[in-house]
Scaffold this active site. Structure first.
Site, mmCIF file in Angstrom:
data_model
loop_
_atom_site.group_PDB
_atom_site.id
_atom_site.type_symbol
_atom_site.label_atom_id
_atom_site.label_comp_id
_atom_site.label_asym_id
_atom_site.label_seq_id
_atom_site.Cartn_x
_atom_site.Cartn_y
_atom_site.Cartn_z
ATOM 1 N N LYS A 42 51.764 43.144 30.254
ATOM 2 C CA LYS A 42 50.480 42.520 29.998
ATOM 3 C C LYS A 42 49.986 42.822 28.580
ATOM 4 O O LYS A 42 49.146 42.129 28.048
ATOM 5 C CB LYS A 42 49.437 43.077 30.971
ATOM 6 N N ASP A 102 57.614 51.878 21.013
ATOM 7 C CA ASP A 102 57.599 53.336 20.993
ATOM 8 C C ASP A 102 59.041 53.812 20.873
ATOM 9 O O ASP A 102 59.566 53.958 19.766
ATOM 10 C CB ASP A 102 56.902 53.818 22.279
ATOM 11 N N LYS A 130 55.562 52.526 16.374
ATOM 12 C CA LYS A 130 55.297 53.952 16.167
ATOM 13 C C LYS A 130 56.347 54.556 15.245
ATOM 14 O O LYS A 130 57.537 54.249 15.359
ATOM 15 C CB LYS A 130 55.307 54.675 17.512
ATOM 16 N N PHE A 151 49.663 58.348 21.552
ATOM 17 C CA PHE A 151 49.397 57.315 22.548
ATOM 18 C C PHE A 151 48.096 56.607 22.205
ATOM 19 O O PHE A 151 47.085 57.240 21.907
ATOM 20 C CB PHE A 151 49.321 57.909 23.961
ATOM 21 N N ASP A 158 46.864 49.629 27.491
ATOM 22 C CA ASP A 158 46.146 50.336 28.558
ATOM 23 C C ASP A 158 46.684 51.731 28.809
ATOM 24 O O ASP A 158 47.760 52.100 28.344
ATOM 25 C CB ASP A 158 46.310 49.565 29.873
ATOM 26 N N ARG A 164 42.064 47.969 28.069
ATOM 27 C CA ARG A 164 42.702 46.822 27.412
ATOM 28 C C ARG A 164 41.698 45.996 26.609
ATOM 29 O O ARG A 164 42.056 45.307 25.661
ATOM 30 C CB ARG A 164 43.353 45.899 28.452
HETATM 31 P P1 IMP Z 1 59.203 51.659 24.518
HETATM 32 O O1 IMP Z 1 60.215 51.065 25.468
HETATM 33 O O2 IMP Z 1 59.230 53.171 24.548
HETATM 34 O O3 IMP Z 1 59.332 51.121 23.122
HETATM 35 O O4 IMP Z 1 57.784 51.321 25.094
HETATM 36 C C1 IMP Z 1 57.256 50.051 24.983
HETATM 37 C C2 IMP Z 1 56.220 49.757 26.035
HETATM 38 O O5 IMP Z 1 55.551 50.934 26.490
HETATM 39 C C3 IMP Z 1 55.150 48.880 25.426
HETATM 40 O O6 IMP Z 1 55.432 47.515 25.650
HETATM 41 C C4 IMP Z 1 53.894 49.340 26.139
HETATM 42 O O7 IMP Z 1 53.736 48.616 27.335
HETATM 43 C C5 IMP Z 1 54.150 50.780 26.470
HETATM 44 N N1 IMP Z 1 53.600 51.702 25.443
HETATM 45 C C6 IMP Z 1 54.282 52.420 24.532
HETATM 46 N N2 IMP Z 1 53.465 53.164 23.767
HETATM 47 C C7 IMP Z 1 52.212 52.899 24.226
HETATM 48 C C8 IMP Z 1 50.903 53.346 23.813
HETATM 49 O O8 IMP Z 1 50.711 54.162 22.881
HETATM 50 N N3 IMP Z 1 49.861 52.831 24.519
HETATM 51 C C9 IMP Z 1 50.008 51.946 25.545
HETATM 52 N N4 IMP Z 1 51.203 51.500 25.938
HETATM 53 C C10 IMP Z 1 52.296 51.973 25.293
#
Ligand code: IMP
Length: 177
Positions: A42, A102, A130, A151, A158, A164
């Site tokens: 979302k 992330d 990030k 974070f 969210d 959000r």
């Molecule tokens: P990744 O797979 O670790 O790159 O994480 C990506 C997903 O994790 C994003 O699409 C978000 O839904 C969630 N996410 C990662 N970091 C954050 C944050 O700091 N705040 C909120 N959601 C996050």
């Protein structure tokens, strides 16, 4: 009870300006081949809506919902598809619109999945990336902002489905919900 929110990381006004810039770039790059925007739900819903209005081309939309975190603030490394796309990607110019990167696991997975559907081209537009956490080389064509590895919530992002609707991207200091 006070909300466990810290400093503003990206204020609404900077989001607005940068997204207008991204829209101009995408408009120039895709002039001859209007893209199909694939939003990752979302979190990307707000970014997708503002970005699409900054693109001066007849774009089309589709959405996917994936979950990589459950409700915690750490990645599990497991990506689940909750809602798949409605449209066929064959020969389409696909632009994945993602809220935040992330570890990069979610995007790496999505890119592999969508590339297998034979699009004419496949690129990524991520609002927030990030610093230094991505494990694989992701090749993200459009990046809104590089941010510290804290974070964050707001502007679609969210924790446990809250925050959000904040207009700014803000650091979240509370425990995972
Ligand atoms: P990744 O797979 O670790 O790159 O994480 C990506 C997903 O994790 C994003 O699409 C978000 O839904 C969630 N996410 C990662 N970091 C954050 C944050 O700091 N705040 C909120 N959601 C996050």
């Amino acid at each position: 009870m006070t909300d466990p929110l810290g400093a503003v990381v990206v204020p609404a006004e900077e989001l607005r300006e940068r997204i207008l810039g991204l829209g101009k770039e995408i408009t120039a790059d895709y002039a001859e081949r209007p893209p199909l925007l694939v939003g990752v739900l979302k979190g990307a819903f707000m970014f997708m809506s503002d970005l699409a209005r900054a693109i001066d081309l007849p774009v089309e939309f589709d959405f996917m919902a994936v979950s990589s975190y459950g409700s915690a603030t750490r990645t599990s490394g497991v990506v689940r598809i909750i809602k798949d796309l409605d449209l066929d990607l064959t020969d389409r110019h696909v632009l994945i619109v993602e809220d935040i990167v992330d570890s990069g696991l979610t995007l790496a997975y999505l890119r592999r999945l969508l590339a297998a559907r034979q699009p004419a081209s496949l690129e990524i537009c991520a609002l927030l990336v990030k610093d230094g956490l991505q494990k694989s080389d992701l090749d993200i064509k459009y990046v809104g902002f590089q941010i510290p590895p804290d974070f964050v919530v707001g502007y679609g992002l969210d924790v446990g489905e809250r925050y959000r609707n904040l207009p700014d991207v803000v650091e979240y200091l509370g425990p995972p919900e």
